[in-house]
Design a protein around this motif. Structure first.
Motif, PDB file in Angstrom:
ATOM      1  N   LEU A 191       0.746  -1.264   0.135  1.00 44.63           N
ATOM      2  CA  LEU A 191       0.127   0.046  -0.143  1.00 44.63           C
ATOM      3  C   LEU A 191       0.953   1.218   0.048  1.00 44.63           C
ATOM      4  O   LEU A 191       0.246   2.542   0.125  1.00 44.63           O
ATOM      5  N   GLY A 192       2.331   1.151   0.095  1.00 47.56           N
ATOM      6  CA  GLY A 192       3.069   2.339  -0.077  1.00 47.56           C
ATOM      7  C   GLY A 192       3.352   2.640   1.410  1.00 47.56           C
ATOM      8  O   GLY A 192       3.537   1.630   2.246  1.00 47.56           O
ATOM      9  N   ALA A 193       3.633   3.770   1.798  1.00 48.07           N
ATOM     10  CA  ALA A 193       3.732   4.571   3.107  1.00 48.07           C
ATOM     11  C   ALA A 193       2.718   4.733   3.861  1.00 48.07           C
ATOM     12  O   ALA A 193       1.640   4.969   3.263  1.00 48.07           O
ATOM     13  N   SER A 194       2.966   4.800   5.225  1.00 46.04           N
ATOM     14  CA  SER A 194       1.864   5.426   6.013  1.00 46.04           C
ATOM     15  C   SER A 194       1.702   6.581   5.884  1.00 46.04           C
ATOM     16  O   SER A 194       2.544   7.387   6.030  1.00 46.04           O
ATOM     17  N   PRO A 195       0.557   7.235   5.677  1.00 53.09           N
ATOM     18  CA  PRO A 195       0.058   8.411   5.253  1.00 53.09           C
ATOM     19  C   PRO A 195       0.362   9.557   6.353  1.00 53.09           C
ATOM     20  O   PRO A 195       1.164  10.539   6.336  1.00 53.09           O
ATOM     21  N   LYS A 196       0.224   9.025   7.628  1.00 44.38           N
ATOM     22  CA  LYS A 196       0.468   9.767   8.552  1.00 44.38           C
ATOM     23  C   LYS A 196       2.026  10.036   9.075  1.00 44.38           C
ATOM     24  O   LYS A 196       2.598  10.994   9.391  1.00 44.38           O
ATOM     25  N   SER A 205      11.477  -3.401  12.760  1.00 47.96           N
ATOM     26  CA  SER A 205      11.803  -2.408  11.297  1.00 47.96           C
ATOM     27  C   SER A 205      10.605  -1.763  11.060  1.00 47.96           C
ATOM     28  O   SER A 205       9.309  -2.300  11.215  1.00 47.96           O
ATOM     29  N   PHE A 206      10.558  -0.352  10.767  1.00 52.38           N
ATOM     30  CA  PHE A 206       9.820   0.303  10.075  1.00 52.38           C
ATOM     31  C   PHE A 206       9.433  -0.028   8.510  1.00 52.38           C
ATOM     32  O   PHE A 206       8.642   0.780   7.969  1.00 52.38           O
ATOM     33  N   SER A 207      10.344  -0.867   8.014  1.00 56.57           N
ATOM     34  CA  SER A 207      10.199  -0.978   6.608  1.00 56.57           C
ATOM     35  C   SER A 207       9.083  -1.823   5.982  1.00 56.57           C
ATOM     36  O   SER A 207       8.884  -1.625   4.751  1.00 56.57           O
ATOM     37  N   LYS A 208       8.422  -2.428   6.919  1.00 55.46           N
ATOM     38  CA  LYS A 208       7.589  -3.445   6.372  1.00 55.46           C
ATOM     39  C   LYS A 208       6.118  -3.059   6.715  1.00 55.46           C
ATOM     40  O   LYS A 208       5.376  -2.317   5.490  1.00 55.46           O
ATOM     41  N   THR A 209       5.363  -3.098   7.767  1.00 56.78           N
ATOM     42  CA  THR A 209       4.042  -3.042   8.196  1.00 56.78           C
ATOM     43  C   THR A 209       3.721  -1.364   8.176  1.00 56.78           C
ATOM     44  O   THR A 209       2.830  -0.967   7.643  1.00 56.78           O
ATOM     45  N   TYR A 210       4.719  -0.411   8.189  1.00 56.61           N
ATOM     46  CA  TYR A 210       4.613   0.581   8.117  1.00 56.61           C
ATOM     47  C   TYR A 210       5.164   1.514   6.937  1.00 56.61           C
ATOM     48  O   TYR A 210       4.879   2.628   6.771  1.00 56.61           O
ATOM     49  N   GLY A 211       5.480   0.468   5.925  1.00 53.91           N
ATOM     50  CA  GLY A 211       5.698   1.163   4.508  1.00 53.91           C
ATOM     51  C   GLY A 211       6.881   2.093   4.654  1.00 53.91           C
ATOM     52  O   GLY A 211       6.856   3.125   3.602  1.00 53.91           O
ATOM     53  N   LEU A 212       7.855   1.989   5.524  1.00 57.39           N
ATOM     54  CA  LEU A 212       8.895   3.076   5.437  1.00 57.39           C
ATOM     55  C   LEU A 212      10.448   2.694   5.080  1.00 57.39           C
ATOM     56  O   LEU A 212      11.403   3.000   5.634  1.00 57.39           O
ATOM     57  N   ALA A 213      10.484   1.601   4.031  1.00 57.22           N
ATOM     58  CA  ALA A 213      11.828   1.141   3.885  1.00 57.22           C
ATOM     59  C   ALA A 213      12.891   2.076   3.390  1.00 57.22           C
ATOM     60  O   ALA A 213      13.874   1.989   3.604  1.00 57.22           O
ATOM     61  N   GLY A 214      12.284   3.260   2.781  1.00 54.55           N
ATOM     62  CA  GLY A 214      13.382   4.066   2.336  1.00 54.55           C
ATOM     63  C   GLY A 214      13.584   5.053   3.313  1.00 54.55           C
ATOM     64  O   GLY A 214      14.515   5.923   3.252  1.00 54.55           O
ATOM     65  N   ALA A 254       1.376   5.810  14.985  1.00 51.62           N
ATOM     66  CA  ALA A 254       0.069   6.152  15.522  1.00 51.62           C
ATOM     67  C   ALA A 254      -0.754   6.016  14.394  1.00 51.62           C
ATOM     68  O   ALA A 254      -2.168   6.078  14.396  1.00 51.62           O
ATOM     69  N   ASP A 255      -0.502   5.353  13.018  1.00 49.65           N
ATOM     70  CA  ASP A 255      -1.264   5.339  12.131  1.00 49.65           C
ATOM     71  C   ASP A 255      -2.101   3.794  12.187  1.00 49.65           C
ATOM     72  O   ASP A 255      -1.890   2.898  11.194  1.00 49.65           O
ATOM     73  N   THR A 256      -3.043   3.758  13.082  1.00 50.21           N
ATOM     74  CA  THR A 256      -3.630   2.192  13.314  1.00 50.21           C
ATOM     75  C   THR A 256      -4.460   1.998  12.210  1.00 50.21           C
ATOM     76  O   THR A 256      -4.182   0.671  11.907  1.00 50.21           O
ATOM     77  N   ALA A 257      -4.965   2.691  11.520  1.00 52.08           N
ATOM     78  CA  ALA A 257      -5.639   2.468  10.115  1.00 52.08           C
ATOM     79  C   ALA A 257      -4.913   1.942   9.267  1.00 52.08           C
ATOM     80  O   ALA A 257      -5.425   0.847   8.522  1.00 52.08           O
ATOM     81  N   PHE A 258      -3.768   2.493   8.888  1.00 47.30           N
ATOM     82  CA  PHE A 258      -3.004   2.002   7.704  1.00 47.30           C
ATOM     83  C   PHE A 258      -2.380   0.509   8.362  1.00 47.30           C
ATOM     84  O   PHE A 258      -2.313  -0.190   7.357  1.00 47.30           O
ATOM     85  N   ILE A 259      -1.823   0.276   9.523  1.00 51.84           N
ATOM     86  CA  ILE A 259      -1.544  -1.108   9.815  1.00 51.84           C
ATOM     87  C   ILE A 259      -2.582  -1.993   9.666  1.00 51.84           C
ATOM     88  O   ILE A 259      -2.227  -2.979   9.073  1.00 51.84           O
TER      89      ILE A 259
END
Ligand SMILES: Cc1ncc(COP(=O)(O)O)c(C=O)c1O
Length: 366
Positions: free
Chosen positions: A42-47, A224-233, A271-276
């Motif tokens: 889904l890409g990165a967490s919008p928050k 890691s924040f790379s997977k569930t949170y979409g922040l690999a970069g 804090a982005d529960t909906a995205f997770i």
């Protein structure tokens, strides 16, 4: 005559053993679906993105010298079950692996891992002159060889890496197996329990390191924040452990280690529960869809607790990978990870998964 500069190179640093990581999307007019690096469909967490964009206005200034704001957010994320000093952060899960090796391993020490597994355990441990001890996962389901690991422990063993869910197999370590292991392992050994794919696990006997850290075992839960949170970069990771271990490792935690954008992005992501929730639901639905389609196509796969699936491709692995690429699908051959002939495919969103299946139908021999 004075010796050349090579004479002070460390003999155990060898160019052939560099870890390159997965490839980026090559320039192309074709639509490419990248199912090769286990990124978030889904890409990165919008928050997270909103928070890091705000932080970008302040990058002329050094961030907080410590990572205390992020660690406080982690305490909240763990609902206060751990104290703030039990968390350590770093510039990605991989960097934390390196930090732990730096903190604990000297030349000649031994590090145990179980192939097929995440390559940096072995590659990074070589940077410190460690001897790598590979106690392979066991066929046919890639189960942990508990006895083998315990038998391999010597006075030189410093770290045992366990991964659950495991990359690239998608397998996990059942609670009872982990508990037997933790109860048997000597108290002067650090267990790095890599749980970066933990959100995707739904086996009833899947466990994280949390309760074992709380019980005082010498375990580190690596995240890691790379997977569930979409922040690999963005390159952010963290771990949690006992206060004793965390305070020791913190001795080598550099001031200003994390960029301001990474700190703020990670806090936003937590804090982005909906995205997770949406990410986890997408991966679980995608996994089921792919299992069904692989069954129909008679492609052998290993059921996965993660956001990727290991398969035995119907063609030699490189030919298979290249032919899928011709159809715009990037996947990862994983011989390097200790799984010769196998290919790992990241679970995508509906569009990517459908594109994958239609490409598979085209390339699969009749
Ligand atoms: C098992 C495992 N651990 C750790 C990591 C490290 O992730 P990162 O360095 O992106 O935080 C990965 C990434 O693919 C992984 O698969």
């Amino acid at each position: 005559m004075a010796k050349g500069i090579e004479s002070i190179f460390k003999p155990y640093l060898q160019p052939k053993e560099v870890y390159k990581g997965g490839k980026n999307i090559p320039p192309s007019d074709q639509k490419i679906y990248k199912l090769s690096s286990n990124e978030n469909p889904l890409g990165a967490s919008p928050k997270a993105v909103e928070s890091l964009k705000k932080a970008a206005d302040n990058v002329a200034l050094y961030p907080d010298q410590t990572d205390i704001r992020l660690r406080q957010a982690l305490v909240d994320d763990f609902q206060g079950t751990l104290a703030i000093e039990q968390f350590l952060t770093g510039n990605s899960g991989s960097e934390i692996i390196d930090m732990l090796l730096r903190a604990f391993v000297n030349e000649g020490d031994e590090v145990i891992f179980s192939n097929p597994c995440f390559l940096p355990y072995s590659v990074f441990s070589r940077w410190y002159g460690a001897k790598q001890v590979d106690i392979r996962l066991q066929d046919p389901d890639y189960a942990l060889h508990l006895k083998g690991i315990l038998n391999a422990i010597t006075p030189k063993t410093k770290i045992v890496f366990l991964t659950s869910p495991n990359n690239p197999t998608g397998s996990y370590i059942p609670k009872a197996v982990l508990e037997d292991f933790l109860n048997a392992v000597p108290k002067n050994i650090l267990i790095v329990y890599d749980e970066v794919y933990r959100h995707f696990a739904d086996a009833p006997d899947y466990v994280t390191a949390l309760s074992y850290v709380k019980a005082g075992h010498n375990v580190i839960g690596l995240n890691s924040f790379s997977k569930t949170y979409g922040l690999a970069g963005l390159r952010v990771g963290y771990c949690y452990t006992t206060t004793t271990i965390a305070n020791y490792v913190r001795l080598i935690h550099k001031p200003f280690l994390l960029p301001l954008t990474a700190i703020e992005g990670a806090i936003g992501a937590l804090a982005d529960t909906a995205f997770i929730e949406k990410t986890v639901a997408t991966v679980k639905a995608g996994r089921q869809f792919l299992y069904q389609e692989f069954d129909k196509l008679q492609i052998q796969y290993w059921p996965s607790q993660a956001n990727f699936i290991l398969i035995a491709p119907p063609l030699p692995e490189m030919e298979f990978t290249n032919r899928l690429m011709d159809h715009g699908i990037m996947v990862r051959p994983v011989s390097q990870f200790g799984a010769p002939g196998k290919v790992r495919i990241t679970v995508g969103d509906e569009e990517a998964n459908t594109a994958l299946i239609s490409a598979l139908k085209k390339i699969k021999p009749a």
